[in-house]
Write an enzyme that holds these catalytic residues in place. Structure first.
Site, mmCIF file in Angstrom:
data_model
loop_
_atom_site.group_PDB
_atom_site.id
_atom_site.type_symbol
_atom_site.label_atom_id
_atom_site.label_comp_id
_atom_site.label_asym_id
_atom_site.label_seq_id
_atom_site.Cartn_x
_atom_site.Cartn_y
_atom_site.Cartn_z
ATOM 1 N N HIS A 46 0.840 -1.191 -0.030
ATOM 2 C CA HIS A 46 -0.032 -0.053 -0.002
ATOM 3 C C HIS A 46 1.000 1.248 -0.073
ATOM 4 O O HIS A 46 2.071 1.204 0.427
ATOM 5 C CB HIS A 46 -0.787 0.171 1.289
ATOM 6 C CG HIS A 46 -1.869 -0.966 1.505
ATOM 7 N ND1 HIS A 46 -3.113 -0.810 1.408
ATOM 8 C CD2 HIS A 46 -1.618 -2.363 1.950
ATOM 9 C CE1 HIS A 46 -3.833 -2.096 1.433
ATOM 10 N NE2 HIS A 46 -2.948 -2.876 1.918
ATOM 11 N N GLU A 128 2.340 -0.868 4.361
ATOM 12 C CA GLU A 128 2.097 0.407 3.874
ATOM 13 C C GLU A 128 3.652 1.047 3.848
ATOM 14 O O GLU A 128 4.357 0.781 4.652
ATOM 15 C CB GLU A 128 1.273 1.208 5.049
ATOM 16 C CG GLU A 128 0.141 0.872 5.161
ATOM 17 C CD GLU A 128 -1.118 1.214 4.380
ATOM 18 O OE1 GLU A 128 -0.782 2.145 3.514
ATOM 19 O OE2 GLU A 128 -2.201 0.893 4.748
ATOM 20 N N HIS A 167 -2.339 -2.765 -3.334
ATOM 21 C CA HIS A 167 -3.638 -2.427 -3.233
ATOM 22 C C HIS A 167 -4.715 -2.349 -4.394
ATOM 23 O O HIS A 167 -5.691 -2.692 -4.493
ATOM 24 C CB HIS A 167 -3.990 -1.213 -2.097
ATOM 25 C CG HIS A 167 -5.386 -1.336 -1.410
ATOM 26 N ND1 HIS A 167 -5.329 -0.255 -0.620
ATOM 27 C CD2 HIS A 167 -6.115 -2.137 -1.344
ATOM 28 C CE1 HIS A 167 -6.833 -0.394 0.076
ATOM 29 N NE2 HIS A 167 -7.209 -1.719 -0.311
ATOM 30 N N ASP A 177 -3.333 3.004 -4.726
ATOM 31 C CA ASP A 177 -2.021 2.909 -4.085
ATOM 32 C C ASP A 177 -1.569 1.452 -4.320
ATOM 33 O O ASP A 177 -2.361 0.431 -4.472
ATOM 34 C CB ASP A 177 -2.027 3.286 -2.675
ATOM 35 C CG ASP A 177 -3.180 2.351 -1.844
ATOM 36 O OD1 ASP A 177 -4.327 2.299 -1.967
ATOM 37 O OD2 ASP A 177 -2.707 1.665 -0.939
#
Ligand SMILES: [Zn+2]
Length: 195
Positions: A46, A128, A167, A177
């Site tokens: 992400h 992330e 993602h 993303d």
């Protein structure tokens, strides 16, 4: 390989606890157990920044901890009451922060499907990268992501370098993303050199 890379301590993950050694931990209340018999089989990459396009600050930690002060920025209103998490975040300087044990189910993918299989949170690990659309990720982030991927592949044999998605790939039309700013070729080449 830079000296920085060479001296980075090996990243180890304790598969019993699902915790990585030597990384900052800010454990989130936003997680639960994976469905019985389900193991991590997919890695989801992400991109995130809060507010969008601004780096640094405590906001991502606070979002995943459920303590984001929604009055601190107009954008945060959209996140009021959101119960979200990821397993880990890689900051711009390469620092890794862990929020959810890797064996547990984090709440990062939302409505999603990977190769016809719905609800990717059940069977994935979400990482992330602090980033933004149109901004290249840092060298330190690629190095940390590769180190973390290698450690995860080692700790969870059901994961595979063949099953890594963005993602945007698992929630097309809804999410984009880590955006075009993530260099998949570079990541895969670095991963191939380490694996
Ligand atoms: Zn995402």
């Amino acid at each position: 390989m830079s000296a920085t890379h060479a001296t980075r301590p090996a990243l180890g993950i304790d598969a019993a606890t699902g915790l990585a050694r030597g990384v900052r931990q800010v454990l989130s209340p936003h997680f639960d157990a994976r469905p019985a018999g389900t193991t991590p089989e997919l890695l989801v990459v992400h991109g995130i920044s809060l507010p969008p396009g601004q780096f640094g600050g405590p906001w991502i930690d606070q979002l995943f901890a459920g303590t984001l002060p929604v009055s601190a920025h107009p954008f945060f209103q959209e996140l009021a009451g959101a119960r979200l998490s990821a397993h880990a975040l890689i900051r711009r300087d390469g620092q890794i922060v862990q929020y959810v044990p890797f064996g547990a189910r984090a709440w990062h993918a939302g409505r999603s499907a990977y190769r016809g299989r719905n609800d990717c949170n059940d069977f994935s690990i979400g990482i992330e990268l602090e980033g933004a659309e149109g901004t290249a990720y840092s060298d330190a982030q690629y190095a940390a992501l590769v180190a973390l991927t290698v450690a995860l592949l080692e700790a969870y044999p059901t994961l595979s370098a063949q099953h890594i998605a963005g993602h945007g790939d698992i929630a097309p039309g809804r999410k984009s993303d880590p955006w075009g700013s993530f260099d998949w070729q570079r990541y895969r080449a670095l991963l191939g050199a380490r694996a």
